[in-house]
Structure formats: structure tokens, C-alpha cells
Enzyme design. Structure first.
Site, PDB file in Angstrom:
ATOM      1  CB  VAL A  31      57.974 125.123 114.881  1.00 37.21           C
ATOM      2  CG1 VAL A  31      56.895 125.517 115.875  1.00 37.21           C
ATOM      3  CG2 VAL A  31      58.723 126.357 114.391  1.00 37.21           C
ATOM      4  CG  ASP A 150      38.989 119.789 117.888  1.00 37.56           C
ATOM      5  OD1 ASP A 150      38.619 119.665 119.074  1.00 37.56           O
ATOM      6  OD2 ASP A 150      40.002 119.236 117.446  1.00 37.56           O
TER       7      ASP A 150
END
Length: 365
Positions: A31, A150
Site C-alpha cells: 500500500v 499534527d
């Protein structure tokens, strides 16, 4: 040293990286990979479901890497909310602590992330549903005493049914200074995190949600600063230059004198700044993109905003049953000690049935 391997595992190269997977997981497909490891998808033979399997790169290279690996494992294990990525399984091919070098984290597979689909035109309904899920996930994470710090489109995973899960929460505190190759995306970061100019609290994540929602409305990054000062300049063009009440709260003398040197300007009119937004969407954005952390909405407060009325289900706005235990956070442990803690967690792990939403929004990407 002989590497005795447990039964029930098989070796396979996935995108030129050697993986050693439990036989329960078949058809591994690459992936992606980044600074912290590589991810492949696989099918869980027991359920037929597609899962994501993450192998951390060199988790025991140093104390910092080992501590981060331990924290990631514990955070994933702790989080049990439909809008937060959680741990389905964790395994290692090692048969004992002596030959323990790698482990694999198994999570729900999500087709894409918001960053990859940001170029789409989002209807207001889609924005309502996606932002509602972000805030539900944040309310849960914050109730566990964890701050993301974040949040950005790249760590908001979504699937074709517009279901959203927050990734990589609570890891940023170690990442910035200590991990090489880590680039901080400051565009979505709250000014108090970028500049360390005042105390920060969990509402740093709400600022990020405001930036992301604004980008979904306009198709453009709201504050695309070239450096820290440019970032602040762009933010102040929108929020206005604050007055004395705000400046007095700043801990940083340089930031204080810089803000005082600027002519005071009012906040931009958000209905003009976001002409596509409904009045309720503009009002919510204004309350999330608030410079003063003491006045900015919390996740729980934002969820009650009328903008979410069409999707709101207070029963799904759950909190963590207990705070995240980071008691080892301040311990100075060796790599071998971190390794022991991680191995113990893996051996003692028992999967929890994870509940997904009781309803479907009917929204498609």
C-alpha cells in the site's frame, strides 16, 4: 544464533521488503511506505475482511525508535472509537524475546485519505458528515488525555462510504526533533504550536480541523506559509492582529514585541472569505479558527454547533472509558527494556470486537 520461528507464519516479499505474516492474513499487497515503516493490505481469512498491516522499520534501532514503537502500539490498543484507527491484531513471527526483532500492527483497511481526494468538489452535506466524524474522533482522543498535534488531510483516512478515521494521533510529540526525515507540515498547525508563544491545550487540533474544513470548501490550502513568519503573516491576515488582552497571554517576548509592532487589524468577514459556505459553516469556521486558545471551541462544544444538526447523534459522541496510560513516557529505558515491554504487550494481546456506526449516512465519496 538460531532463529526459531513460530508455526503458522509464512515469508513473502511485498514490494521488495521481506514480510513474515501470520497465515491468517493472505494476499498481501503493498500500500505504501514512509519513514516509520511499510503498510500492506491483506485479507483476514477468518472474516474475509480486508485489513491493513503495518511493519515498523527498525523499531529497536535506538531508545527513541523503541519508545515510539511502544507508544504507537499502546495508543492503537487503547483507542476504541469508530472514527479513530484502532488495533485489530498485533503479531510477531519470533518465538521468544531472544529472537524478537519485528512486529506487525493490524488495523482496519481504509481506501484513501483526505489529502488524495482534496481536489474533489465537496458538497456541504459531505463536509458536514466528514467534519462531524473528525470532531467525534477528537472528542474521544482528547477525553483519553491525548492530543494529536499534527492533524492534516493525509492522516484522515476515508472509505467510499465517507466513513472517516483519524490516524497517527499522539505521535507528533516525539517526531519533530528526534526523528530524522520527518517534515513538519506547518500549514495545518495551530499558531501556538508553531511558535510556542503561549500554553497550548487540546484545541490545537480544532485549529487544524478549521484549516481542513476551509480547504474542503475552497479547494485551496488556507494558510500556505513558506516559513514560520510567513505562516503567521498569512494567519493574521485572516484572524486580524490581536489586541492587548491576547498579547498579555503570550509567554514569548519576541512574539509579544512582534505582534505589538503590527497595526491592529480586524478579523476578515468569514462569509466573504468563504462565499460557498452557509452562514452556519462560516460561523463554525470562525469559532474554530480563533487565535486565543482559551476562546477556541473544544471538540465537545463544536459537536453541538447547529452546522451538524442533520447528522448529529449524541450517543455516538462517546468518550474514552479511561485515560491513556503513559506512565512509562518519562522513564529512561534501554532498547532491551522497551523490547520486553512491547513483547509482553504482544503476547498478552486479545482482540476486542470493534463496533462500527449503527447507521449509514448514505453519503458516497
Amino acid at each position: 544464533m538460531s532463529l526459531i520461528r513460530k508455526k503458522g507464519f509464512y515469508k513473502q516479499d511485498v514490494n521488495k521488503x521481506x514480510x513474515e505474516l501470520x497465515k491468517t492474513y493472505v494476499s498481501p499487497t503493498h500500500v505504501g511506505s514512509g519513514a516509520y515503516g511499510s503498510v500492506c493490505s491483506a485479507i483476514d481469512k477468518r472474516s474475509g475482511e480486508k485489513v491493513a498491516i503495518k511493519k515498523l522499520s527498525r523499531p529497536f534501532q535506538s531508545e527513541i525508535f523503541a519508545k515510539r514503537a511502544y507508544r504507537e502500539l499502546l495508543l492503537l490498543k487503547h483507542m476504541q472509537h469508530e472514527n479513530v484507527i484502532g488495533l485489530l491484531d498485533v503479531f510477531t513471527p519470533a518465538s521468544s524475546l531472544r529472537n524478537f526483532h519485528d512486529f506487525y500492527l493490524v488495523m482496519x483497511f481504509m481506501q484513501t485519505d483526505l489529502q488524495k481526494i482534496m481536489x474533489m468538489e465537496f458538497s456541504e452535506e459531505k463536509i458536514q458528515y466528514l467534519v462531524y466524524q473528525m470532531l467525534k474522533g477528537l472528542k474521544y482522543i482528547h477525553s483519553a488525555g491525548v492530543v494529536h498535534r499534527d492533524l492534516k488531510p493525509g492522516n484522515l483516512a476515508v472509505n467510499e462510504d465517507c466513513e472517516l478515521k483519524i490516524l497517527d494521533f499522539g505521535l507528533a510529540r516525539h517526531a519533530d526533533a528526534e526523528m530524522t526525515g520527518y517534515v513538519v507540515t506547518r500549514w495545518y498547525r495551530a499558531p501556538e504550536v508553531i511558535l510556542s508563544w503561549m500554553h497550548y491545550n487540546q484545541t490545537v487540533d480544532i485549529w487544524s480541523v478549521g484549516c481542513i474544513m476551509a480547504e474542503m470548501l475552497t479547494g485551496k490550502t488556507l494558510f500556505k506559509g513558506k516559513d514560520y513568519l510567513d505562516q503567521l503573516t498569512q494567519i493574521l491576515k485572516v484572524t486580524g492582529v490581536p489586541g492587548t488582552e491576547f498579547v498579555q497571554k503570550l509567554n514569548d517576548x519576541a512574539a509579544k514585541s512582534y505582534i505589538q509592532s503590527l497595526p491592529q487589524t480586524p478579523r476578515k468577514d468569514f462569509t466573504q472569505l468563504f462565499p460557498r459556505a452557509s452562514p452556519q459553516a462560516a460561523d463554525l469556521l470562525e469559532k474554530m479558527l480563533e487565535l486565543d486558545v482559551d476562546k477556541r471551541l473544544t471538540a465537545a462544544q463544536a459537536l453541538t454547533h447547529p452546522f451538524f444538526e442533520p447528522f448529529r447523534d449524541p450517543e455516538e459522541e462517546t468518550e474514552a472509558q479511561q485515560p491513556f496510560d503513559d506512565s512509562l513516557e518519562h522513564e529512561k529505558l534501554t532498547v532491551d527494556e522497551w523490547k520486553q515491554h512491547i513483547y509482553k504487550e504482544i503476547v498478552n494481546f486479545s482482540p476486542i470486537a470493534r463496533k462500527d456506526s449503527r447507521r449509514r449516512x448514505g453519503x458516497k465519496l
